[in-house]
Design a protein around this motif. Structure first.
Motif, PDB file in Angstrom:
ATOM      1  N   GLY A   1      70.641  27.865  57.432  1.00 29.77           N
ATOM      2  CA  GLY A   1      71.142  29.039  56.725  1.00 29.77           C
ATOM      3  C   GLY A   1      70.999  28.889  55.221  1.00 29.77           C
ATOM      4  N   ALA A   2      71.202  27.666  54.729  1.00 33.19           N
ATOM      5  CA  ALA A   2      71.026  27.417  53.301  1.00 33.19           C
ATOM      6  C   ALA A   2      69.559  27.570  52.905  1.00 33.19           C
ATOM      7  N   ILE A   3      68.643  27.136  53.778  1.00 31.77           N
ATOM      8  CA  ILE A   3      67.212  27.314  53.505  1.00 31.77           C
ATOM      9  C   ILE A   3      66.859  28.801  53.510  1.00 31.77           C
ATOM     10  N   LEU A   4      67.479  29.570  54.406  1.00 33.82           N
ATOM     11  CA  LEU A   4      67.261  31.015  54.430  1.00 33.82           C
ATOM     12  C   LEU A   4      67.706  31.636  53.106  1.00 33.82           C
ATOM     13  N   GLY A   5      68.868  31.226  52.605  1.00 33.02           N
ATOM     14  CA  GLY A   5      69.338  31.734  51.318  1.00 33.02           C
ATOM     15  C   GLY A   5      68.382  31.380  50.197  1.00 33.02           C
ATOM     16  N   TYR A   6      67.832  30.168  50.239  1.00 30.76           N
ATOM     17  CA  TYR A   6      66.848  29.698  49.253  1.00 30.76           C
ATOM     18  C   TYR A   6      65.617  30.599  49.277  1.00 30.76           C
ATOM     19  N   ALA A   7      65.159  30.949  50.483  1.00 32.57           N
ATOM     20  CA  ALA A   7      63.963  31.781  50.625  1.00 32.57           C
ATOM     21  C   ALA A   7      64.203  33.204  50.147  1.00 32.57           C
ATOM     22  N   VAL A   8      65.301  33.813  50.577  1.00 33.10           N
ATOM     23  CA  VAL A   8      65.579  35.207  50.205  1.00 33.10           C
ATOM     24  C   VAL A   8      65.782  35.342  48.700  1.00 33.10           C
ATOM     25  N   ALA A   9      66.506  34.411  48.107  1.00 28.18           N
ATOM     26  CA  ALA A   9      66.758  34.462  46.663  1.00 28.18           C
ATOM     27  C   ALA A   9      65.461  34.365  45.875  1.00 28.18           C
ATOM     28  N   ASN A  10      64.564  33.474  46.292  1.00 26.64           N
ATOM     29  CA  ASN A  10      63.287  33.329  45.579  1.00 26.64           C
ATOM     30  C   ASN A  10      62.361  34.514  45.820  1.00 26.64           C
ATOM     31  N   LEU A  11      62.430  35.123  46.991  1.00 23.54           N
ATOM     32  CA  LEU A  11      61.650  36.338  47.236  1.00 23.54           C
ATOM     33  C   LEU A  11      62.079  37.462  46.301  1.00 23.54           C
ATOM     34  N   LEU A  12      63.393  37.610  46.116  1.00 22.66           N
ATOM     35  CA  LEU A  12      63.885  38.646  45.204  1.00 22.66           C
ATOM     36  C   LEU A  12      63.494  38.333  43.759  1.00 22.66           C
ATOM     37  N   ALA A  13      63.486  37.042  43.393  1.00 19.50           N
ATOM     38  CA  ALA A  13      63.062  36.658  42.040  1.00 19.50           C
ATOM     39  C   ALA A  13      61.603  37.049  41.818  1.00 19.50           C
ATOM     40  N   ILE A  14      60.761  36.843  42.827  1.00 16.71           N
ATOM     41  CA  ILE A  14      59.352  37.214  42.715  1.00 16.71           C
ATOM     42  C   ILE A  14      59.210  38.733  42.624  1.00 16.71           C
ATOM     43  N   ALA A  15      59.952  39.453  43.454  1.00 16.57           N
ATOM     44  CA  ALA A  15      59.900  40.916  43.414  1.00 16.57           C
ATOM     45  C   ALA A  15      60.307  41.433  42.035  1.00 16.57           C
ATOM     46  N   PHE A  16      61.323  40.812  41.440  1.00 14.16           N
ATOM     47  CA  PHE A  16      61.762  41.195  40.098  1.00 14.16           C
ATOM     48  C   PHE A  16      60.654  40.914  39.083  1.00 14.16           C
ATOM     49  N   GLY A  17      59.997  39.756  39.197  1.00 12.10           N
ATOM     50  CA  GLY A  17      58.914  39.414  38.283  1.00 12.10           C
ATOM     51  C   GLY A  17      57.733  40.352  38.413  1.00 12.10           C
ATOM     52  N   ILE A  18      57.378  40.724  39.644  1.00 10.55           N
ATOM     53  CA  ILE A  18      56.274  41.667  39.855  1.00 10.55           C
ATOM     54  C   ILE A  18      56.616  43.033  39.278  1.00 10.55           C
ATOM     55  N   ALA A  19      57.874  43.464  39.446  1.00 13.24           N
ATOM     56  CA  ALA A  19      58.299  44.751  38.906  1.00 13.24           C
ATOM     57  C   ALA A  19      58.158  44.784  37.381  1.00 13.24           C
ATOM     58  N   ILE A  20      58.536  43.687  36.726  1.00 12.40           N
ATOM     59  CA  ILE A  20      58.386  43.612  35.262  1.00 12.40           C
ATOM     60  C   ILE A  20      56.909  43.667  34.892  1.00 12.40           C
ATOM     61  N   TRP A  21      56.085  42.936  35.628  1.00 15.59           N
ATOM     62  CA  TRP A  21      54.650  42.909  35.338  1.00 15.59           C
ATOM     63  C   TRP A  21      54.039  44.296  35.489  1.00 15.59           C
TER      64      TRP A  21
END
Length: 419
Positions: free
Chosen positions: A384-404
């Protein structure tokens, strides 16, 4: 000048490389010397200290270094260094008190709070003495700092190695060995600076202290959110799993922490020329897209190699007592490629000098980690902690792509961008 810059970069990369290699060796000795349960107590204490240490990151180099570069008068620089040191030391004291308060509130046993208080010594020393590092960087002198850090690392590794060779299994003893590094580094940095600083006394200036505090607040918040998001998973995980499972998860994340450091090293080496030196935002965007794709490729390739070799890596570093960590490492290694993409995309808000965007991103990562972990860990444990790690980083990437995507191709470079 170019030769000096290249030399400074070489020393920085050498230091980072040795820190990564030394960190892997030290963690391996800790795990084998303490066993799964002792290692779990040590890692939990270290996670608490790591999060608290973010409080001491006030008035960072991004605030101090430009001021030191702009005013080369030794007396003025000394005055600035003294005030920044005062802010950092005060924040370090507050962070250390927070460690003690957390241990009291959560009613941790002595096997956790004793090593936490010992490891917390680094909070009182590392960032306050780090102002000397900022002073060196403003003078383009990274070699002395690299030598000091490497020397401190060697001493720490030697002390940990001695405890391991003697068969010591005391968590506080290993915590004391780890604390040797920040103590020695702080002493050497202080000696280096004081032997070269003006001897004139500095009077306290409340106005300057407030200015340094306010200018660094946004960066400070970003660092606290970033460091909190990297370790809050361990604080949330420990109450729901056995010490052996927690130790296996902590061992897994230690390996990945060292692996994803490669992303920061790559960014530090590539960004100055291919991003920050670009005269227009359009050129910077194109290069950042290429860098992000290249870093994803490096992350995927490295993650797959780690996943395929997980059983061998765990056996080599930690031994058969941590065999259960191999499956966790396989899952987390594949997910870790997301961090490489995030580091590449984060170069854009840094280029645009929009630290508020970085703060927002880390706020999203921190909140997402807490929410997903709180839901998933009670049912899935370490997975479950690994799942949280994955989801959080996916949202970080989505945020970065949105800025780009939001930036127009023809926008000129931000005022004052490096050329």
């Amino acid at each position: 000048m170019r030769r000096q810059v290249a030399s400074n970069l070489a020393w920085m990369l050498t230091e980072r490389g040795l820190q990564v290699a030394g960190g892997i060796g030290i963690v391996a000795m800790l795990a084998r010397g303490l066993g799964p349960e002792g290692f779990a107590h040590f890692q939990y204490a270290q996670a608490v200290v790591y999060i608290a240490a973010s409080v001491a990151l006030i008035c960072g180099g991004e605030v101090v270094i430009p001021r030191l570069v702009a005013n080369t008068d030794p007396a003025a620089q000394h005055r600035l260094v003294v005030h920044a040191f005062g802010l950092r030391f005060g924040a370090g004291v507050l962070a250390y008190l927070m460690i003690g308060a957390f241990m009291l509130v959560t009613q941790q046993g002595p096997e956790t709070w004793i090593p936490a208080l010992i490891l917390g010594i680094a909070v009182l020393l590392r960032e306050p003495s780090g102002i000397v590092t900022a002073w060196m960087q403003s003078h383009t002198r990274t070699r002395p700092n690299a030598v000091i850090n490497i020397s401190s690392l060697i001493v720490k590794a030697a002390v940990v190695g001695l405890l391991f060779w003697l068969g010591n299994q005391s968590v506080p003893a290993y915590a004391a060995a780890i604390s040797v590094e920040p103590i020695l580094a702080a002493l050497l940095l202080a000696q280096f600076y004081l032997s070269r600083a003006p001897k004139t006394p500095v009077n306290a200036d409340a106005g300057l202290a407030r200015e340094l505090f306010s200018n660094g607040t946004l960066f400070w918040v970003s660092f606290m959110l970033m460091m909190g998001s990297r370790r809050v998973d361990q604080l949330l995980l420990k109450p729901f799993v056995s010490l052996s499972e927690f130790g296996a998860y902590a061992a897994t994340m230690q390996i990945l922490d060292n692996f994803v450091t490669v992303a920061s090293i790559l960014a530090a080496g590539i960004a100055p020329m291919y991003v920050y030196a670009q005269p227009t935002l359009a050129q910077a965007r194109r290069n950042i897209a290429r860098i992000a794709v290249g870093m994803v490729a490096v992350g995927v390739m490295g993650g797959l190699i780690i996943a395929i070799s997980a059983h061998w890596i765990i056996q080599l570093l930690y031994g058969s007592a941590f065999a259960s960590a191999a499956e966790l490492l396989q899952l987390a290694a594949i997910v870790s490629a997301l961090v490489f993409a995030d580091v590449g995309l984060t170069l854009l808000p840094v280029y645009m000098r929009r630290p508020q965007l970085v703060a927002i991103k880390w706020g999203i990562v921190f909140a997402t980690t807490i929410v997903v972990d709180s839901i998933a860990i009670p049912h899935l444990g370490a997975r479950g902690a690994i799942l949280g790690y994955a989801v959080a980083n996916l949202l970080a990437i989505a945020f970065g792509i949105a800025i780009w995507l939001r930036q127009t191709q023809g926008t000129p470079a931000p005022h004052g961008a490096k050329a």
